[in-house]
Structure formats: C-alpha cells, structure tokens
Design an enzyme around this catalytic site. Structure first.
Site, short mmCIF file in Angstrom:
data_model
loop_
_atom_site.label_atom_id
_atom_site.label_comp_id
_atom_site.label_asym_id
_atom_site.label_seq_id
_atom_site.Cartn_x
_atom_site.Cartn_y
_atom_site.Cartn_z
N HIS A 156 -3.24 -0.52 -2.59
CA HIS A 156 -2.17 0.21 -3.26
C HIS A 156 -2.59 1.65 -3.57
O HIS A 156 -2.17 2.22 -4.59
CB HIS A 156 -1.74 -0.53 -4.53
N SER A 188 -2.26 -3.64 -8.59
CA SER A 188 -0.91 -3.78 -8.06
C SER A 188 0.11 -4.26 -9.08
O SER A 188 1.30 -3.97 -8.94
CB SER A 188 -0.92 -4.75 -6.87
N LYS A 219 0.97 -1.83 4.20
CA LYS A 219 1.74 -1.19 3.11
C LYS A 219 2.08 0.25 3.53
O LYS A 219 2.99 0.45 4.31
CB LYS A 219 0.97 -1.28 1.80
#
Length: 421
Positions: free
Chosen positions: A236, A208, A267
């Site tokens: 991610h 990340s 996310k």
C-alpha cells in the site's frame, strides 16, 4: 468411446446436477458449517461479494444493471488498471508469449519478460535484484522460512498484514511481537533478542486497515543500534508514496537502510496480480533455491507481466501520476473531518472512516451504495473487535466532484444512522 457413451447417458460430458457427499460425517460437517455461517450473519460480519460488470475504475457498472457507481474501495491507487497503454501492453504480451507457461520457473516457466520485469523492479527500488511471485501473499509466505532459522529472531508489528503473520508462523525463528508502531516496545524486544544470531524487524510500510505509515526512520535507527535488518511490505505504498512513488522508504529517506522490500503488482502497478521480493542479490538467489511458493507455483502469466512492466515504465518516465494523489487525499480527509467523522491514519489515500460497530459499518455501506457510492464495511476478523470502519480509498483518477459527492453521501447516511449528530 467412453466420452461418447457418457454424453448419451448423462446428457453431456462432466455436467449434471450438483451432488452432496453422503454419510454421517458429511452430514455432521454440513451442520457445523451452517451453524458457523449463521453465527457470522448474526454478528453482522457477513461479507457479501458485489459483482462488477465493467472494468475496474473510478466509475463502475454492477451486475443486474446498477450503473453510475463511483468506486471508492479499490486498491487502484493510480488508475492504471484500465490505462490504455497498460491494457495494450497486456494484449501484446498475450499475443507474443501466450496465455501461460503451464510450469514453474525452474522447469520451463521462465520467459525473457519475467527476467526483464525483475530487472525493472530492482531498478525502480534501487536494489540489486528481484524475484517474482504469484502474489505478495506468496512472497511473504516464502521469505521468512527460507531466510530465518532457529538461531535467528523476527520482530513483527502487531498490526502487520495477515500474510506477514502467516509467513512468520511458517518459519522456525524466535518470534517477537511489538506494539503497533511503539518504538519503546520495539527497542525492548530488540534488547531481548540480542542473544540470537540474526534479527529481522518486519513491518508494513503503510498499514492497509488504518492508513498509517510506519516510523521507518526510528525503526532503522534502532535496527542500526542493535545490529538488525529491516523488512518492509510496501503493497500500500509502491507507486505513489515518496517523490517518485518508490514507497515508504523513499518517502522517509531510508532507502539505503531497508534491506528487504516485498510488494505487489496487483494494486497501484496495474492492478492485475503478482508480487515480488527485492533486495540483496544473494538473498534473491537463495529464494530461487528454497522459497516454496516460488518453487511450486506456476509462473506469472505473460499478460500480467506485460501490465506491470508498462505500469513501471509510466512511473519511471514521470512522477506526475504519483504526485497527483496528495491533493485529492487531503480534500477527502479535510472535508470528512469537518463533517464530524473520525478518519484514521494520516496523509495516505487509505482513509478509514471509524465507526466502531460492525453492523453500523455494514448498514451504512449498503446505504452508500444506494446513493451511488461503492464502499465496504470492515469488521472482525479483518480488523479488531470494536474497531469496525468503512475504508475509503482515493485514486488518482477520482475527480474533485467524485470526492465531494462521496462526502455528501457519507454525511447523509451518517446522520440517518446516528453516526453524526
């Protein structure tokens, strides 16, 4: 009666002026804390929280009247946090299943939508089963302690996310740390760990802070050679890496060689909250029996479950959203590099603009906001000392004009502060 008396005497129930604890110990604590906070400010690593007065998206309005801000620092990779179908699914789940369960899963906190979402997650990742957590931090805190014993070993990339590091600290396994994405060092550590019963290699799929992608093909080859298992954190990566957005293991063609996947719903998959582990069914069954963050945390709220479920539906119906990232990411990276900036990582929508100096990163981020671009400077302890950066994150809902405006602002601010010639 007591409430009424207190309301009359105190001007309200439970409200009043703030009270500070008294006594010498409390005064000593306050003095020490204020000194530490002043040191943080002096080092230029103070982290301010900007207050947003609108929904999450590529364009924001800040509290205090700051409008027309282009957002380049959210994990909203696919723009689904404000997608109308995702919001509608959350409202429907809220109305049908309530605000929350007021309970953990094994008591009276499991609803049909929790089971449906877990099945959907497993199907999306092409695994046997899945288990939901309040966050991926909790998923990482819960898996290593439940799975590994003093007879086992865990081998962790030195730049793994803090939640992986903390989760490994909680377990009693023998711990090995290998140099970041260094396969020669990993092999040496695997050779050293052969004396242990079970060996688990743990790595972020996409890192990340640096925007680089773990060499999973090589990791899996070494794991096969030394009879080890592979665990990846895909926070991610889930939703946008790989042909169908299934993540790093799909991108690199090793879905059948990675045993355990942890990831987030907070996310790309709707942006609300929640995390999960997916993998072999016996492992998931064990986690339901022994994983402390699962056993002692309230169930995910129905609205959050509704958001994530709809986000997965959208991804499994079409890979168009996932595939829209590549061109926009390449546009930003190539234009920033041409302007003279150093961008860490490769082909990932996390685009760290490397600056080195913490104070420079902080000041430049503030100047960018004055130009209508919302970015954040990252410095120690979030990243190593001397590696401060401004982390830019590209979203599928950014326009080309948004990206070009961001590059122009960076160029102006970089020249002003000496980051560019």
């Amino acid at each position: 009666m007591w409430l009424a008396v207190r309301a009359v005497r105190g001007g309200g129930v439970g409200f009043g002026s703030p009270r500070a604890a008294s006594g010498a110990a409390a005064a000593q604590l306050r003095q020490r804390l204020e000194s530490e906070l002043e040191d943080i400010r002096g080092a230029g690593t103070w982290k301010s929280e900007r207050v947003i007065a609108s929904r999450q998206g590529p364009h924001l309005r800040l509290a205090g009247g700051g409008g027309g801000i282009i957002n380049f620092c959210a994990n909203n990779y696919l723009g689904l946090s404000s997608h109308p179908e995702v919001i509608r699914a959350a409202v429907e789940a809220l109305e049908k299943f309530g605000a929350g369960l007021s309970s953990v899963r094994f008591i009276c906190g499991t609803q049909s939508i929790h089971k449906d979402l877990e099945e959907k997650i497993a199907r999306f990742h092409q695994r046997e089963d899945a288990i939901l957590y309040a966050s991926c931090f909790d998923a990482n805190a819960g898996i290593f302690e439940a799975l590994l014993t003093p007879e086992d070993a865990v081998l962790s990339d030195e730049l793994n996310h803090a939640s992986i590091i903390d989760g490994i600290r909680l377990c009693k396994a023998n711990k090995y740390r290998y140099k970041h994405m260094d396969m020669q060092d990993l092999e040496a550590k695997l050779q050293e760990a052969q004396k242990h019963r079970l060996r688990l290699v743990a790595t972020d799929g996409a890192f990340s802070m640096d925007g680089d992608i773990a060499p999973l093909r090589e990791i899996c080859q070494l794991a096969q050679k030394y009879d080890a298992l592979v665990f990846i954190d895909e926070c991610h990566a889930t939703g946008f890496l790989g042909p169908n957005g299934r993540g790093t293991d799909e991108l690199l063609g090793v879905m059948d060689k990675v045993t355990i996947v942890n990831s987030t719903l907070g996310k790309a998959l709707g942006g609300a909250a929640g995390g999960y582990t997916t993998g072999p069914k016996p492992l998931i069954d064990l986690l339901r029996q022994r994983s402390r963050p699962y056993l002692f945390s309230n169930s995910l709220p129905p609205a959050v479950v509704g958001c994530a479920s709809k986000a997965l539906d959208l991804l499994m119906e079409s890979n168009a959203i996932a595939q829209s990232m590549a061109a926009k990411t390449q546009r930003f990276r190539s234009k920033m590099t041409a302007a003279g900036f150093t961008i860490s990582g490769k082909d990932h929508p996390i685009c760290p603009v490397m600056l080195g100096d913490a104070r420079l990163a902080s000041v430049m981020a503030e100047d960018m906001l004055n130009r209508g671009i919302y970015v954040i400077g990252f410095s120690y302890p979030v990243v190593p000392k001397g590696k401060a950066r401004i982390r830019v994150q590209i979203s599928a809902v950014h326009s080309d004009e948004d990206i070009d405006r961001c590059v122009e602002a960076f160029t102006e601010v970089g020249r002003k502060h000496g980051a560019l010639p």
